[in-house]
Design an enzyme around this catalytic site. Structure first.
Site, PDB file in Angstrom:
ATOM      1  N   ASP A  23      -7.534   3.192  -2.824  1.00 30.81           N
ATOM      2  CA  ASP A  23      -8.214   3.421  -1.846  1.00 30.81           C
ATOM      3  C   ASP A  23      -8.178   4.689  -1.306  1.00 30.81           C
ATOM      4  OD1 ASP A  23      -9.135   2.211   0.627  1.00 30.81           O
ATOM      5  OD2 ASP A  23      -7.312   2.069   1.988  1.00 30.81           O
ATOM      6  N   LYS A  56      -1.371  -1.004  -4.560  1.00 30.35           N
ATOM      7  CA  LYS A  56      -2.468  -0.168  -3.882  1.00 30.35           C
ATOM      8  C   LYS A  56      -1.595   1.137  -3.740  1.00 30.35           C
ATOM      9  CE  LYS A  56      -5.133   0.076   0.423  1.00 30.35           C
ATOM     10  NZ  LYS A  56      -5.497  -1.091   1.568  1.00 30.35           N
ATOM     11  N   LEU A  57      -2.575   2.050  -4.177  1.00 32.73           N
ATOM     12  CA  LEU A  57      -2.569   3.414  -4.632  1.00 32.73           C
ATOM     13  C   LEU A  57      -3.485   4.439  -3.580  1.00 32.73           C
ATOM     14  CD1 LEU A  57      -2.131   4.529  -8.138  1.00 32.73           C
ATOM     15  CD2 LEU A  57       0.013   3.337  -6.353  1.00 32.73           C
ATOM     16  N   LYS A  58      -2.915   4.826  -2.683  1.00 26.53           N
ATOM     17  CA  LYS A  58      -4.098   5.931  -2.154  1.00 26.53           C
ATOM     18  C   LYS A  58      -4.183   6.875  -2.773  1.00 26.53           C
ATOM     19  CE  LYS A  58      -3.851   3.847   1.948  1.00 26.53           C
ATOM     20  NZ  LYS A  58      -5.339   2.854   2.907  1.00 26.53           N
ATOM     21  N   GLU A  93     -10.795   0.368  -2.741  1.00 25.28           N
ATOM     22  CA  GLU A  93     -11.725   0.270  -1.962  1.00 25.28           C
ATOM     23  C   GLU A  93     -12.001   1.014  -1.292  1.00 25.28           C
ATOM     24  OE1 GLU A  93      -7.846  -1.676  -0.202  1.00 25.28           O
ATOM     25  OE2 GLU A  93      -8.135  -1.025   2.199  1.00 25.28           O
ATOM     26  N   ASP A  96     -13.807  -1.628   2.803  1.00 28.45           N
ATOM     27  CA  ASP A  96     -12.690  -1.663   4.395  1.00 28.45           C
ATOM     28  C   ASP A  96     -13.756  -1.464   5.613  1.00 28.45           C
ATOM     29  OD1 ASP A  96     -10.641  -1.661   6.028  1.00 28.45           O
ATOM     30  OD2 ASP A  96      -9.036  -0.199   4.954  1.00 28.45           O
ATOM     31  N   GLY A 108      -4.174  -3.950   6.349  1.00 29.17           N
ATOM     32  CA  GLY A 108      -3.235  -3.535   6.956  1.00 29.17           C
ATOM     33  C   GLY A 108      -3.571  -2.645   7.464  1.00 29.17           C
ATOM     34  N   SER A 133       1.054  -0.885   0.254  1.00 26.98           N
ATOM     35  CA  SER A 133       0.099   0.323   0.286  1.00 26.98           C
ATOM     36  C   SER A 133       1.536   1.202   0.082  1.00 26.98           C
ATOM     37  CB  SER A 133      -0.851   0.247   1.134  1.00 26.98           C
ATOM     38  OG  SER A 133      -1.327   1.084   1.137  1.00 26.98           O
ATOM     39  N   ASN A 191     -10.257   5.637   1.571  1.00 24.77           N
ATOM     40  CA  ASN A 191     -10.292   5.369   2.779  1.00 24.77           C
ATOM     41  C   ASN A 191     -12.181   6.365   3.228  1.00 24.77           C
ATOM     42  OD1 ASN A 191      -7.458   5.427   3.132  1.00 24.77           O
ATOM     43  ND2 ASN A 191      -8.567   4.330   4.232  1.00 24.77           N
ATOM     44  N   LYS A 235      -9.513  -7.017   8.044  1.00 21.50           N
ATOM     45  CA  LYS A 235      -8.458  -6.660   9.112  1.00 21.50           C
ATOM     46  C   LYS A 235      -9.709  -6.888  10.956  1.00 21.50           C
ATOM     47  CE  LYS A 235      -7.071  -2.134   6.885  1.00 21.50           C
ATOM     48  NZ  LYS A 235      -7.476  -0.596   6.727  1.00 21.50           N
TER      49      LYS A 235
HETATM   50  O1  OSB Z   1      -7.012   1.898   4.891  1.00 21.58           O
HETATM   51  O2  OSB Z   1      -6.078  -0.284   4.113  1.00 21.58           O
HETATM   52  C1  OSB Z   1      -5.977   1.396   4.744  1.00 21.58           C
HETATM   53  C2  OSB Z   1      -3.248   1.805   6.949  1.00 21.58           C
HETATM   54  C3  OSB Z   1      -3.518   2.378   7.853  1.00 21.58           C
HETATM   55  C4  OSB Z   1      -4.944   2.573   8.194  1.00 21.58           C
HETATM   56  C5  OSB Z   1      -5.956   1.776   7.133  1.00 21.58           C
HETATM   57  C6  OSB Z   1      -5.503   1.535   5.727  1.00 21.58           C
HETATM   58  C7  OSB Z   1      -4.100   1.531   5.864  1.00 21.58           C
HETATM   59  C8  OSB Z   1      -3.181   0.752   4.624  1.00 21.58           C
HETATM   60  C9  OSB Z   1      -1.495   0.522   4.886  1.00 21.58           C
HETATM   61  O3  OSB Z   1      -3.756   0.739   3.506  1.00 21.58           O
HETATM   62  C10 OSB Z   1      -1.901  -1.124   4.750  1.00 21.58           C
HETATM   63  C11 OSB Z   1      -0.150  -1.486   5.511  1.00 21.58           C
HETATM   64  O4  OSB Z   1       0.246  -1.811   4.771  1.00 21.58           O
HETATM   65  O5  OSB Z   1      -0.492  -1.690   6.230  1.00 21.58           O
HETATM   66 MG    MG Z   2      -8.234   0.665   3.334  1.00 25.39          MG
END
Ligand code: OSB
Ligand code: MG
Length: 372
Positions: free
Chosen positions: A189, A162-164, A214, A239, A291, A136, A191, A263
């Site tokens: 992702d 995965k790109l934020k 995501e 998620d 994660g 990520s 969020n 998770k």
């Molecule tokens: O949205 O998946 C998420 C990290 C912290 C909080 C939310 C997310 C994430 C990641 C990192 O995307 C995933 C990792 O490498 O642990």
């Molecule tokens: Mg996520």
């Protein structure tokens, strides 16, 4: 098993690079660790995935401490013959606080399995000895920096990147990465940073042939996710919206997603995570292990979970060196085929290294039973 003492410990470890998402930036990893001791001298470790601030979810480290100290840990004292499978019932009177519950469950389960000489993977029903790994990538300062970072990870062998994304940082950076790496399995992702009114941006992402998008919309917007999924070809993965096996049933009934990120911390523990997996599997919906930038303690649990048969997509189970110069445990490494070995030792199969733990510790607090 009788739990006779619990230690709560805050650790902080610098991240090798800042991790920025649509909800904020982290420069170091702060984690609450839970260590339980049993009457027979067994010890177990758990890691709480709550962050310092309630941005990803309503949970945060300080409240997880309060929930553990005043409500969750004291619930254990009354039970002389406790097993991890009982915790759903024993802790069930506390509403919510899933990340705190999950950390305590992980520690109890680790102690229990160490006593039995059994690995967490075997206990959960792992069917593989290695799991495919993705990575990520946080939001960097420029598109060039992003393409460079993705190149590093692809070079190392990660099987999915995965790109934020966030409003203003979406189609353009994702398109640039797609052009630079036409064949790499890519996902994004958000969020929860967008609204259904932004559907046209997601329609534009369809051209990039992403594996999934995501959590595009708000964590409570299951109906809007279903509406968005009807408008786009790319599978939506949830998620933040999924906090239980019941949530998955609802989301799948509504058509809110076609893939689920699991998770254990977000759903209240490894046992509920397995139920989420089972529901998705009954519906033939792929899942993968998310994660939360875990240390080696939480990572061990993630990798064991990811070895269950329904985890058919690479997880955010990256190697220790993607996060830290020095992990708390022996490092998790990426094998040359882009997989990671599932620990085989008893319990989590790893434990914190004393000197690392010492160096990372911000404070320690004991929670003990009332003296008889
Ligand atoms: O949205 O998946 C998420 C990290 C912290 C909080 C939310 C997310 C994430 C990641 C990192 O995307 C995933 C990792 O490498 O642990
Ligand atoms: Mg996520």
């Amino acid at each position: 098993m009788r739990v006779v003492g619990v230690e709560l410990r805050l650790v902080a470890i610098p991240l090798v690079r800042p991790f920025r998402t649509s909800f904020g930036e982290e420069r170091d990893k702060r984690a609450l660790l839970v260590r339980v001791e049993t009457a027979d001298g067994a010890v177990g470790w758990g890691e709480c995935v709550a962050s310092p601030d309630p941005r990803y979810s309503e949970e945060f480290i300080d409240e997880a401490c309060l929930a553990l100290r005043h409500h969750l840990v004291p619930s254990l004292w009354r039970h002389d013959d406790l097993r991890a499978e009982d915790l759903g019932r024993v802790l069930g009177w506390v509403r919510g606080h899933r990340m705190a519950k999950a950390a305590l469950e992980m520690a109890v389960l680790d102690a229990q399995l160490r006593q039995e000489g059994r690995s967490l993977g075997a206990y959960l029903g792992a069917e593989r000895d290695r799991v495919p790994c993705g990575v990520s990538v946080g939001i960097p300062d420029s598109v060039d920096a992003l393409v460079e970072q993705v190149g590093e990870y692809v070079e190392r062998g990660y099987q999915r990147v995965k790109l934020k994304i966030e409003p203003g940082w979406d189609v353009e950076p994702a398109g640039a990465v797609r052009r630079a790496f036409p064949k790499v399995p890519l996902s994004v992702d958000a969020n929860a940073a967008y609204r259904l009114a932004d559907a046209s941006m997601f329609e534009a992402l369809d051209d990039l042939e992403l594996v999934m998008i995501e959590q595009p919309l708000g964590h409570e917007d299951l109906l809007d996710h279903a509406a968005l999924q009807r408008r786009i070809a790319t599978p939506i993965c949830l998620d933040e919206s999924i906090r239980s096996a019941d949530d998955v049933r609802t989301a799948l009934a509504l058509g809110s997603c076609r893939i689920v990120n699991i998770k254990a911390g977000r759903v209240g523990g490894l046992l509920e995570a397995r139920r989420v997996h089972d529901v998705a599997r009954e519906h033939e919906v792929p899942v993968w292990c998310g994660g939360m930038l875990e240390t080696g303690i939480g990572r061990a649990a993630n990798v064991a979970l990811a070895a269950l048969p329904g985890f058919t997509l690479p997880g955010d189970t990256s190697a220790s060196d993607r996060y830290f110069e020095q992990d708390l445990t022996e490092p998790f490494v990426l094998e040359s085929d882009g997989t990671m070995k599932v620990p085989t030792g008893p319990g989590l199969g790893v434990e914190p290294l004393a000197d690392r733990l010492e160096a990372a510790t911000q404070w320690v607090e004991r929670v003990d039973p009332p003296s008889a």
